[in-house]
Design a protein around this motif. Sequence first.
Motif, PDB file in Angstrom:
ATOM      1  N   LYS A   9       0.827  -1.210   0.000  1.00  0.00           N
ATOM      2  CA  LYS A   9       0.000   0.000   0.000  1.00  0.00           C
ATOM      3  C   LYS A   9       0.864   1.265   0.000  1.00  0.00           C
ATOM      4  O   LYS A   9       0.627   2.206  -0.764  1.00  0.00           O
ATOM      5  CB  LYS A   9      -0.923  -0.042   1.231  1.00  0.00           C
ATOM      6  CG  LYS A   9      -1.993   1.005   1.290  1.00  0.00           C
ATOM      7  CD  LYS A   9      -2.894   1.035   0.084  1.00  0.00           C
ATOM      8  CE  LYS A   9      -3.904  -0.100   0.082  1.00  0.00           C
ATOM      9  NZ  LYS A   9      -4.734  -0.048  -1.163  1.00  0.00           N
ATOM     10  N   ALA A  10       1.861   1.277   0.859  1.00  0.00           N
ATOM     11  CA  ALA A  10       2.722   2.468   0.953  1.00  0.00           C
ATOM     12  C   ALA A  10       3.433   2.712  -0.385  1.00  0.00           C
ATOM     13  O   ALA A  10       3.573   3.859  -0.826  1.00  0.00           O
ATOM     14  CB  ALA A  10       3.742   2.306   2.082  1.00  0.00           C
ATOM     15  N   HIS A  11       3.838   1.637  -1.017  1.00  0.00           N
ATOM     16  CA  HIS A  11       4.508   1.774  -2.317  1.00  0.00           C
ATOM     17  C   HIS A  11       3.548   2.371  -3.355  1.00  0.00           C
ATOM     18  O   HIS A  11       3.878   3.319  -4.075  1.00  0.00           O
ATOM     19  CB  HIS A  11       5.014   0.401  -2.783  1.00  0.00           C
ATOM     20  CG  HIS A  11       5.485   0.410  -4.202  1.00  0.00           C
ATOM     21  ND1 HIS A  11       6.630   1.072  -4.604  1.00  0.00           N
ATOM     22  CD2 HIS A  11       4.947  -0.128  -5.329  1.00  0.00           C
ATOM     23  CE1 HIS A  11       6.770   0.931  -5.913  1.00  0.00           C
ATOM     24  NE2 HIS A  11       5.767   0.217  -6.385  1.00  0.00           N
ATOM     25  N   GLU A  12       2.355   1.793  -3.375  1.00  0.00           N
ATOM     26  CA  GLU A  12       1.330   2.270  -4.312  1.00  0.00           C
ATOM     27  C   GLU A  12       1.071   3.770  -4.085  1.00  0.00           C
ATOM     28  O   GLU A  12       0.963   4.559  -5.029  1.00  0.00           O
ATOM     29  CB  GLU A  12       0.068   1.470  -3.979  1.00  0.00           C
ATOM     30  CG  GLU A  12      -1.037   1.420  -4.975  1.00  0.00           C
ATOM     31  CD  GLU A  12      -2.223   0.648  -4.357  1.00  0.00           C
ATOM     32  OE1 GLU A  12      -3.320   1.211  -4.356  1.00  0.00           O
ATOM     33  OE2 GLU A  12      -2.030  -0.484  -3.849  1.00  0.00           O
ATOM     34  N   LEU A  13       0.986   4.169  -2.820  1.00  0.00           N
ATOM     35  CA  LEU A  13       0.690   5.571  -2.504  1.00  0.00           C
ATOM     36  C   LEU A  13       1.869   6.490  -2.821  1.00  0.00           C
ATOM     37  O   LEU A  13       1.671   7.629  -3.255  1.00  0.00           O
ATOM     38  CB  LEU A  13       0.275   5.712  -1.041  1.00  0.00           C
ATOM     39  CG  LEU A  13      -1.089   5.084  -0.715  1.00  0.00           C
ATOM     40  CD1 LEU A  13      -1.332   5.053   0.783  1.00  0.00           C
ATOM     41  CD2 LEU A  13      -2.211   5.867  -1.419  1.00  0.00           C
TER      42      LEU A  13
END
Lengths: 328, 304
Positions: free
Chosen positions: B14-18
């Motif tokens: 998720k953090a990567h996607e964001l």
Amino acid sequence: MSKMTNTKPDSEKMSASEVYGKTLSELGEKHPEIVGLSADLAGSTKIGLFGSQFPDRFFNAGIAEQNMFGMAAGLASAGLVPFVSTFAVFASMRALEQLHSDICYPNLNVKIIATHAGLSFGQAGSTHHCTEDLAIMRSLANLAVMAPADGIETAHAVRAAYERKGPVYIRINRGFDHTVYDRPDYGFEFGKAQMMRDGSDLSIICCGSTVWRAVEAAKMLEESDGLKIRVLNMHTIKPIDKEAIKKAVKETGRIITAEDHNIFGGLGSAVAEVAAETGRPFAFKRLGVPDTYSIIGKHEDLMAHYGYDENGIMAAAKEMMGRKPYTY
Amino acid sequence: MPLTTEERLRLEEKAHELRCLSVDTVAWAGSGHIGGAMSAMDILTILYHKYMKIDPKTPDLPDRDRFVLSKGHVGVGYAPLLAELGYFDKELLKKYNHTGSPLGMHLDSLKVPGVEASTGSLGHGLAIGLGMALGARLKKEAWKTFVLLGDGECNEGEVWESAMAASHFKAVNLVTIVDRNMCMIDGPTEEVMGLEPFADKWKAFGFDVLEVNGHDFKELAFALDKALAAKDKPVAIIANTIKGCGIDFIAGDYKWHYGSFDEETKARAKASLVRYKEARLVAVGLASGVAAGPLPAQGKEPAQ
Ligand SMILES: Cc1ncc(C[n+]2csc(CCOP(=O)(O)OP(=O)(O)O)c2C)c(N)n1
């Protein structure tokens, strides 16, 4: 920082804040008592140019505007001449009481050069828009208030601020202004409105970003309708040039003010106060932000949105010319 | 509760996607505060995707947990998170900074669902968060308030006035997190206006202080669990982070507080984020292989 996409961007020229930084550095060479202060905005406000030339005479207070204004008061009381720079919204509101009690009341020799004024930081939103500073600053006794129209005039204003004893507030924009003056020797005088064009049908009184727009509007109205419009650049908002306002009332009978500020309390109000005291009837309209928190967007779009760009000014002038003459 | 492996993987993903969506948002917006968005992204992700009780479909749910982004300039990091959660249409990110858009540089609580306070002027958020926390206590509500501060922001006197008041009023339902990325606009924090000994300052103001690696979900979870269990003293989490984390050509560089990407630099930024993500999975033991290089941001071991 991204450049503003003005209708005529002039990116080879310096922004008003760059002119400020350069002018202050020049003054600093001659006057060792000048010191600079910023609050983690040395780069953005361009007082950093002074700071890198005179590191011993520059204080970065960190993100602490109240402390910075207090420090400026202390430095001034010790005989130095502090120039203080941050965004207008913080200079006029975050540190207001320090400015009021510690600087203006004792009439200390502090110069505040506030950048990103009006809606020039339009994309930053309401916490960074500053359409209240002229109203606030005008009500502080002892404080002189200026809003130069472009880079060349900013240089004049900064030098005039140094020459004047006592506190001075100058508001300038973020980014690039349209060039209003192509040469510096146009006769700038502190406290005296600059007549940009003469005319007898109507007067537009403006300051800062609206000066270029008022001049454009006046030119277009002359071409389209043959109107003779007087444009007064009221770069000094306080002390205001009463004579110029009284003459405009007497000689043109119609007054429009245009400012990048709330229509309450700023240039329009200052003009109205003087004009009303003439006791003469006159037609009057204030253009500016209509007592609201602005939408988000580019500076020129916002000025158009609230009707104080060249088109808004033209429309207001035409509407006023169409009104019936006043009857007593 | 320590995070499960699945949770950690999910948060990493998720953090990567964001982070990637944030890079896109900067490009759509024309420019933005990318450095501070990247340093804060892991903190934002774990709060919204693990800890906070929220309902993006009912942003004003009365007993929701509150979050105040006191370092309000990182709208380009916060807006993608809110959009992705479903607070508003993700397409709006493409209109970021456009005239008339609800999304500007600093997110506005009157314009953007999910935003609790219109921040942007630094130093205000902790006081607002403290008021919310005291409000919850008065109303006997269980919801918590989280506030994220910048380290440079902690120059502001108001932060310390709020800190004094938070411990005075024993606001243990308030969780204060500082994004300690060591940078502000004009330079490194310790050069512009020294904050150290930073943890001692918070302690002296009556806080229990936890110093963690703000790019390690295990450590963040450890600290948040402790903070949420606070009994007598409010907790301040000092999250050691890297400004521009994950984008190699901006990481650790204070000059990238604010910037813009053209097509080429945007592609480079994204490629770097992919490498960073893969290296991080290896470094934290969630993937096998050789880490692509030393990971920046080694925070101190959490105090036990
Ligand atoms: C009161 C106030 N002063 C100045 C600014 C301009 N400003 C915006 S961001 C920033 C630096 C913030 O540094 P930090 O809190 O460390 O944030 P981060 O590095 O996490 O982005 C400054 C000075 C502001 N937004 N508010």
